[in-house]
Design a protein around this motif. Structure first.
Motif, PDB file in Angstrom:
ATOM      1  N   THR A 128      10.601  -1.576 -19.620  1.00  0.00           N
ATOM      2  CA  THR A 128      10.928  -0.150 -19.518  1.00  0.00           C
ATOM      3  C   THR A 128      10.261   0.640 -20.629  1.00  0.00           C
ATOM      4  OG1 THR A 128      13.083  -0.683 -18.520  1.00  0.00           O
ATOM      5  CG2 THR A 128      12.815   1.535 -19.447  1.00  0.00           C
ATOM      6  N   MET A 129      10.266   0.084 -21.838  1.00  0.00           N
ATOM      7  CA  MET A 129       9.658   0.787 -22.965  1.00  0.00           C
ATOM      8  C   MET A 129       8.154   0.939 -22.787  1.00  0.00           C
ATOM      9  SD  MET A 129      11.840   1.971 -25.025  1.00  0.00           S
ATOM     10  CE  MET A 129      10.615   2.488 -26.224  1.00  0.00           C
ATOM     11  N   ALA A 130       7.512  -0.061 -22.193  1.00  0.00           N
ATOM     12  CA  ALA A 130       6.070   0.027 -21.951  1.00  0.00           C
ATOM     13  C   ALA A 130       5.766   1.169 -20.985  1.00  0.00           C
ATOM     14  CB  ALA A 130       5.540  -1.301 -21.418  1.00  0.00           C
ATOM     15  N   ARG A 131       6.567   1.296 -19.926  1.00  0.00           N
ATOM     16  CA  ARG A 131       6.364   2.391 -18.980  1.00  0.00           C
ATOM     17  C   ARG A 131       6.669   3.739 -19.624  1.00  0.00           C
ATOM     18  NH1 ARG A 131       9.728   2.678 -15.087  1.00  0.00           N
ATOM     19  NH2 ARG A 131      11.156   0.949 -15.561  1.00  0.00           N
ATOM     20  N   TRP A 132       7.727   3.777 -20.426  1.00  0.00           N
ATOM     21  CA  TRP A 132       8.100   5.023 -21.108  1.00  0.00           C
ATOM     22  C   TRP A 132       6.991   5.463 -22.064  1.00  0.00           C
ATOM     23  CZ3 TRP A 132       8.726   6.462 -26.163  1.00  0.00           C
ATOM     24  CH2 TRP A 132       9.389   7.662 -26.407  1.00  0.00           C
ATOM     25  N   GLU A 133       6.422   4.528 -22.815  1.00  0.00           N
ATOM     26  CA  GLU A 133       5.336   4.862 -23.747  1.00  0.00           C
ATOM     27  C   GLU A 133       4.147   5.452 -23.010  1.00  0.00           C
ATOM     28  OE1 GLU A 133       4.563   4.560 -27.062  1.00  0.00           O
ATOM     29  OE2 GLU A 133       6.538   3.883 -27.752  1.00  0.00           O
ATOM     30  N   SER A 134       3.806   4.886 -21.862  1.00  0.00           N
ATOM     31  CA  SER A 134       2.644   5.399 -21.124  1.00  0.00           C
ATOM     32  C   SER A 134       2.889   6.815 -20.633  1.00  0.00           C
ATOM     33  CB  SER A 134       2.316   4.471 -19.955  1.00  0.00           C
ATOM     34  OG  SER A 134       3.304   4.554 -18.944  1.00  0.00           O
ATOM     35  N   VAL A 135       4.129   7.133 -20.281  1.00  0.00           N
ATOM     36  CA  VAL A 135       4.453   8.465 -19.768  1.00  0.00           C
ATOM     37  C   VAL A 135       4.501   9.495 -20.890  1.00  0.00           C
ATOM     38  CG1 VAL A 135       6.294   9.849 -18.707  1.00  0.00           C
ATOM     39  CG2 VAL A 135       5.649   7.648 -17.707  1.00  0.00           C
ATOM     40  N   PHE A 136       5.099   9.143 -22.031  1.00  0.00           N
ATOM     41  CA  PHE A 136       5.340  10.143 -23.071  1.00  0.00           C
ATOM     42  C   PHE A 136       4.274  10.187 -24.158  1.00  0.00           C
ATOM     43  CE2 PHE A 136       9.457  10.228 -21.098  1.00  0.00           C
ATOM     44  CZ  PHE A 136       9.893  11.530 -21.298  1.00  0.00           C
ATOM     45  N   TRP A 137       3.511   9.110 -24.318  1.00  0.00           N
ATOM     46  CA  TRP A 137       2.564   9.093 -25.439  1.00  0.00           C
ATOM     47  C   TRP A 137       1.120   8.788 -25.048  1.00  0.00           C
ATOM     48  CZ3 TRP A 137       3.735  11.250 -29.839  1.00  0.00           C
ATOM     49  CH2 TRP A 137       5.065  11.279 -30.279  1.00  0.00           C
ATOM     50  N   ASP A 138       0.893   8.147 -23.931  1.00  0.00           N
ATOM     51  CA  ASP A 138      -0.454   7.651 -23.635  1.00  0.00           C
ATOM     52  C   ASP A 138      -1.258   8.558 -22.712  1.00  0.00           C
ATOM     53  OD1 ASP A 138       0.230   5.531 -25.203  1.00  0.00           O
ATOM     54  OD2 ASP A 138       0.612   4.137 -23.544  1.00  0.00           O
ATOM     55  N   GLY A 139      -0.814   9.793 -22.540  1.00  0.00           N
ATOM     56  CA  GLY A 139      -1.593  10.734 -21.753  1.00  0.00           C
ATOM     57  C   GLY A 139      -1.490  10.539 -20.264  1.00  0.00           C
ATOM     58  N   TYR A 140      -0.538   9.742 -19.809  1.00  0.00           N
ATOM     59  CA  TYR A 140      -0.342   9.521 -18.384  1.00  0.00           C
ATOM     60  C   TYR A 140       0.047  10.842 -17.711  1.00  0.00           C
ATOM     61  CZ  TYR A 140       2.032   7.852 -14.130  1.00  0.00           C
ATOM     62  OH  TYR A 140       2.444   7.646 -12.842  1.00  0.00           O
ATOM     63  N   GLU A 141      -0.592  11.187 -16.624  1.00  0.00           N
ATOM     64  CA  GLU A 141      -0.295  12.432 -15.911  1.00  0.00           C
ATOM     65  C   GLU A 141       1.001  12.245 -15.122  1.00  0.00           C
ATOM     66  OE1 GLU A 141      -1.722  15.343 -16.021  1.00  0.00           O
ATOM     67  OE2 GLU A 141      -3.249  14.711 -17.467  1.00  0.00           O
ATOM     68  N   SER A 142       2.063  12.872 -15.579  1.00  0.00           N
ATOM     69  CA  SER A 142       3.368  12.684 -14.952  1.00  0.00           C
ATOM     70  C   SER A 142       3.982  14.022 -14.591  1.00  0.00           C
ATOM     71  CB  SER A 142       4.307  11.936 -15.905  1.00  0.00           C
ATOM     72  OG  SER A 142       4.459  12.664 -17.120  1.00  0.00           O
ATOM     73  N   LEU A 143       4.878  13.999 -13.616  1.00  0.00           N
ATOM     74  CA  LEU A 143       5.608  15.186 -13.209  1.00  0.00           C
ATOM     75  C   LEU A 143       6.893  15.303 -14.020  1.00  0.00           C
ATOM     76  CD1 LEU A 143       5.218  14.831  -9.342  1.00  0.00           C
ATOM     77  CD2 LEU A 143       3.948  16.371 -10.869  1.00  0.00           C
ATOM     78  N   PRO A 144       7.447  16.517 -14.177  1.00  0.00           N
ATOM     79  CA  PRO A 144       8.678  16.690 -14.965  1.00  0.00           C
ATOM     80  C   PRO A 144       9.818  15.797 -14.497  1.00  0.00           C
ATOM     81  CG  PRO A 144       7.672  18.818 -14.544  1.00  0.00           C
ATOM     82  CD  PRO A 144       6.885  17.820 -13.750  1.00  0.00           C
ATOM     83  N   ASP A 145      10.022  15.692 -13.186  1.00  0.00           N
ATOM     84  CA  ASP A 145      11.115  14.852 -12.696  1.00  0.00           C
ATOM     85  C   ASP A 145      10.887  13.379 -13.011  1.00  0.00           C
ATOM     86  OD1 ASP A 145      12.325  17.091 -11.759  1.00  0.00           O
ATOM     87  OD2 ASP A 145      12.156  16.604  -9.626  1.00  0.00           O
ATOM     88  N   GLU A 146       9.631  12.957 -13.030  1.00  0.00           N
ATOM     89  CA  GLU A 146       9.312  11.571 -13.376  1.00  0.00           C
ATOM     90  C   GLU A 146       9.680  11.287 -14.827  1.00  0.00           C
ATOM     91  OE1 GLU A 146       5.458   8.518 -13.351  1.00  0.00           O
ATOM     92  OE2 GLU A 146       5.207  10.642 -12.827  1.00  0.00           O
ATOM     93  N   ARG A 147       9.414  12.255 -15.704  1.00  0.00           N
ATOM     94  CA  ARG A 147       9.752  12.061 -17.119  1.00  0.00           C
ATOM     95  C   ARG A 147      11.264  12.018 -17.325  1.00  0.00           C
ATOM     96  NH1 ARG A 147       5.355  15.639 -17.553  1.00  0.00           N
ATOM     97  NH2 ARG A 147       6.642  17.446 -18.123  1.00  0.00           N
ATOM     98  N   VAL A 148      11.991  12.855 -16.602  1.00  0.00           N
ATOM     99  CA  VAL A 148      13.453  12.813 -16.691  1.00  0.00           C
ATOM    100  C   VAL A 148      13.972  11.450 -16.244  1.00  0.00           C
ATOM    101  CG1 VAL A 148      15.601  13.741 -15.723  1.00  0.00           C
ATOM    102  CG2 VAL A 148      13.779  15.303 -16.446  1.00  0.00           C
ATOM    103  N   ALA A 149      13.425  10.931 -15.159  1.00  0.00           N
ATOM    104  CA  ALA A 149      13.894   9.657 -14.618  1.00  0.00           C
ATOM    105  C   ALA A 149      13.638   8.505 -15.581  1.00  0.00           C
ATOM    106  CB  ALA A 149      13.218   9.386 -13.272  1.00  0.00           C
TER     107      ALA A 149
END
Length: 477
Positions: free
Chosen positions: A91-112
């Motif tokens: 989970t932390m690996a996926r979270w890092e990619s979304v919040f720190w690694d420049g992964y293009e994510s949607l707002p709802d995806e970040r909340v989830a």
């Protein structure tokens, strides 16, 4: 659109039922439960370092005596924790990619993913269901001590004892040459807030990790925001848990009203845990050196955050904290006089803090509860020896800015942060009586009053707004 929500437990805390949390029976219960709570997280921290090594190695790592009769149960507990840890790491690996690694994510995806991270982080941080039996059996110590020898500490720190600014100083030259670059994560929506993380290399020469902090701002305001940097207490896991009190009673209360709130992770806490140690354990285990190592690092990191807030346009910045965080705030208020102007706060809000750490180590209730007194005695840290380190342990006897801008909150029955020591320091600082609030409660009652009441929040609002008005008057003149 989806957003993070206030946990149900906070709504319970502020309901009429929550009044029980300020009573003497609850205070006594909470104090008695501390050793077991610390033992559970000690058991988990040892598992992080001993996974795959078997029960005998695990018991050695945790600091427990041999217990062959429990090996089968320990084996099952370690297997259950290994599975939990694998889920947490994924989970932390996926979270890092979304919040720190420049992964293009949607707002709802970040909340989830943020919601998912909080839930699994809490399970991993406090797995009472997995390791609680070891604490119940009294096999696991609350703290795995590694206290330094006093003579070695004298030799190592004698220059700093003579000149505390060597430890707490942030000169213009140092700020210019070594000022860390502050990174900012992607944002996530909260209840009326926009939230994100900051990270930067700690400016402390005695740490080698990155400082981290969570920032809360209004969801729909772009103006320059009055800012509060507020530190949590000892052993807190911060946003590694679903419910973080400071997040709810302070950050998500003030931010929607037009303020920015920054909640840092103290050294060795939250995201900054060391392998094999639980959140905050090195602070206790390495006492008293661990104490002033943390205070100085947290103070210098606060200077970076104050400066960052000013670069973001903050017209005024306050610094506060509760318990351990309150001690940090006092050190900032007492040490910042020689820092560059952009790093100095305008206001100070210390809460539930002692005023003399060398005395607190000798008479504070936590010392007895966690066997700190026995460990100090065994290592040779007498009262006289501790007093030699008072220049590094204790906040200075004079503040570095106007005492009229210090606003304190303490409990009259506080045994963990002895009330008398706080009163003495506030007297030495000449903090006006009108700026001091004393609640008729113990240490945990102070936190309960913060959670339940509006008095502290009202004071912060009023003083931040007044400081902004004063700043604008000065600029206009």
């Amino acid at each position: 659109m989806d957003h993070l929500e206030t946990p149900a437990v906070h709504r319970l805390m502020v309901s009429p039922v929550g009044r029980l949390l300020t009573t003497r029976p609850f205070e006594a219960f909470k104090i008695r439960s501390l050793p077991r709570e610390f033992a559970v997280v000690r058991a988990r921290a040892a598992a992080d370092a001993a996974l795959g090594k078997g029960p005998r190695a695990y018991l050695h790592e945790v600091g427990a005596p041999p217990a062959p009769h429990l090996h089968d149960r320990i084996e099952r507990a370690l297997a259950a924790y290994a599975q939990l840890r694998e889920e947490y790491d994924e989970t932390m690996a996926r979270w890092e990619s979304v919040f720190w690694d420049g992964y293009e994510s949607l707002p709802d995806e970040r909340v989830a993913i943020e919601r998912e991270r909080r839930k699994i982080s809490q399970k991993r941080a406090k797995p009472t269901d997995i390791f609680g039996f070891l604490a119940k059996e009294h096999l696991v110590p609350s703290v795995q001590f590694e206290m330094p020898n006093p003579d070695d500490a004298r030799t190592r720190w004698h220059h700093e004892i003579a000149e505390p600014e060597r430890l707490y100083g942030f000169t213009e030259a140092r700020a210019t040459e070594e000022f860390p670059r502050v990174e900012r994560s992607a944002t996530v929506r909260g209840p009326g807030t926009v939230e994100y993380l900051l990270r930067f290399n700690s400016p402390s020469p005695h740490l080698s990790d990155r400082a981290t902090a969570r920032v809360y701002e209004p969801a729909d305001v772009d103006d320059d925001l009055p800012t509060l940097v507020f530190h949590s207490g000892l052993g807190m896991f911060n946003d590694q848990l679903v419910y973080w009190p400071e997040e709810e009673y302070l950050a998500r209360t003030l931010a929607p009203e037009g303020y920015r709130v920054i909640l840092p992770d103290a050294p060795w806490h939250g995201r900054r845990e060391l392998l094999g140690r639980y959140s905050g354990e090195p602070y206790i285990a390495r006492a008293p050196v661990g104490f002033f190592t943390l205070y100085s690092a947290a103070a210098l990191e606060t200077a970076v955050l104050v400066d960052w807030a000013r670069t973001e346009g903050a017209p005024t910045v306050g610094v506060g904290g509760v318990s351990l965080g309150g001690i940090t705030a006092l050190h900032v208020g007492g040490r910042c006089g020689d820092w560059p102007e952009s790093m100095r706060p305008d206001l100070l809000f210390p809460v539930g803090m002692p005023g003399a750490i060398d005395q607190t180590l000798l008479v504070g209730r936590l010392t007895e509860l966690l066997d700190i007194d026995s460990a100090l005695d065994a290592a040779g840290w007498t009262g006289d020896v501790l007093h030699e380190f008072a220049p590094l342990l204790n906040p200075p006897k004079q503040p570095s800015f106007d005492a009229d801008r210090v606003f304190s909150f303490i409990g009259t029955r506080d045994e963990i942060a002895p009330t008398r020591t706080a009163r003495v320091l506030l007297d030495e600082w000449s903090v006006p009586e009108a700026n001091r609030r004393e609640w008729n409660c113990g240490h945990f009652g102070v936190l309960s009053n913060l959670i339940r009441g509006s008095e502290f929040q009202t004071t912060v609002r009023r003083e931040l707004d007044a400081a902004v008005r004063d700043e604008r008057k000065t600029v206009s003149v």
